[in-house]
Design a protein around this motif. Sequence first.
Motif, PDB file in Angstrom:
ATOM      1  N   UNK A 118     -25.687   0.556  10.735  1.00  0.00           N
ATOM      2  CA  UNK A 118     -24.844   1.311   9.741  1.00  0.00           C
ATOM      3  C   UNK A 118     -25.953   2.099   9.029  1.00  0.00           C
ATOM      4  N   UNK A 119     -25.480   3.453   8.976  1.00  0.00           N
ATOM      5  CA  UNK A 119     -26.580   4.421   8.432  1.00  0.00           C
ATOM      6  C   UNK A 119     -26.443   4.495   6.986  1.00  0.00           C
ATOM      7  N   UNK A 120     -27.668   4.248   6.393  1.00  0.00           N
ATOM      8  CA  UNK A 120     -27.608   4.366   4.839  1.00  0.00           C
ATOM      9  C   UNK A 120     -27.660   2.943   4.627  1.00  0.00           C
ATOM     10  N   UNK A 121     -27.557   1.862   5.268  1.00  0.00           N
ATOM     11  CA  UNK A 121     -27.106   0.481   4.688  1.00  0.00           C
ATOM     12  C   UNK A 121     -28.211  -0.061   3.849  1.00  0.00           C
ATOM     13  N   UNK A 122     -27.753  -0.602   2.710  1.00  0.00           N
ATOM     14  CA  UNK A 122     -28.755  -1.290   1.854  1.00  0.00           C
ATOM     15  C   UNK A 122     -28.124  -2.910   1.688  1.00  0.00           C
ATOM     16  N   UNK A 123     -28.807  -3.801   1.137  1.00  0.00           N
ATOM     17  CA  UNK A 123     -28.307  -4.836   0.966  1.00  0.00           C
ATOM     18  C   UNK A 123     -27.667  -5.090  -0.381  1.00  0.00           C
TER      19      UNK A 123
END
Length: 211
Positions: free
Chosen positions: A69-74
């Motif tokens: 997923x583009x731009x994913x962060x936890x």
Amino acid sequence: MAFDYKKEYKEYYAPAKKPAIVQIPRMNFVAVRGKGNPNEEDGEYKKALNLLYGIAFTIKMSYKGTHEIKGFFDYVVPPLEGFWWQENVIGVDYEHKETFQWISLIRLPDFVTKDDFDWAVQEATQKKKIDFSKVEFFTYEEGMCVQCMHIGSYDDEPATVKLMEKYAEEQGYEIDINDERFHHEIYLSDARKCAPEKRKTILRHPIKHIK
């Protein structure tokens, strides 16, 4: 450390125990629509929650698989929310929960696109062998609202709602619940584990300027 929407956006998820006016921006959600008493054992509402969390956690854990997923962060999965209404009822009739209609929701991070959502539905369906066809990618801009933290049983909400209505009127607004704007609840406590008198629920009502 995982991004926590409740901590980062306190104006939306940590209101005071007294009413306040807030502008709610456009947000994306995973949502399920239904009707009936939410307390019914093995009812439509409880089944909807399983669907919501199935998709929410599939997206959250996507980084462990092959879908990028583009731009994913936890992040921490945001709290459960609900829009509630009853046909031909102004406000909420807590004595007749069987007539409730609802949209149950969990907020999605802005980086989640419709394509990512569709992937999550397909992924969850294959892995969990459950029908996720009722789940939808729901975009909503709530706009100007009055909100307040409610402490206690859901059945005791009318007292808090009255405070919200009074405060809104004092500020030059009136409640604007209609076919597109709803009685809104955000659940900060797990009803399965928290005593009713200690439950924390954000109550939010749409408003408009009094003409």
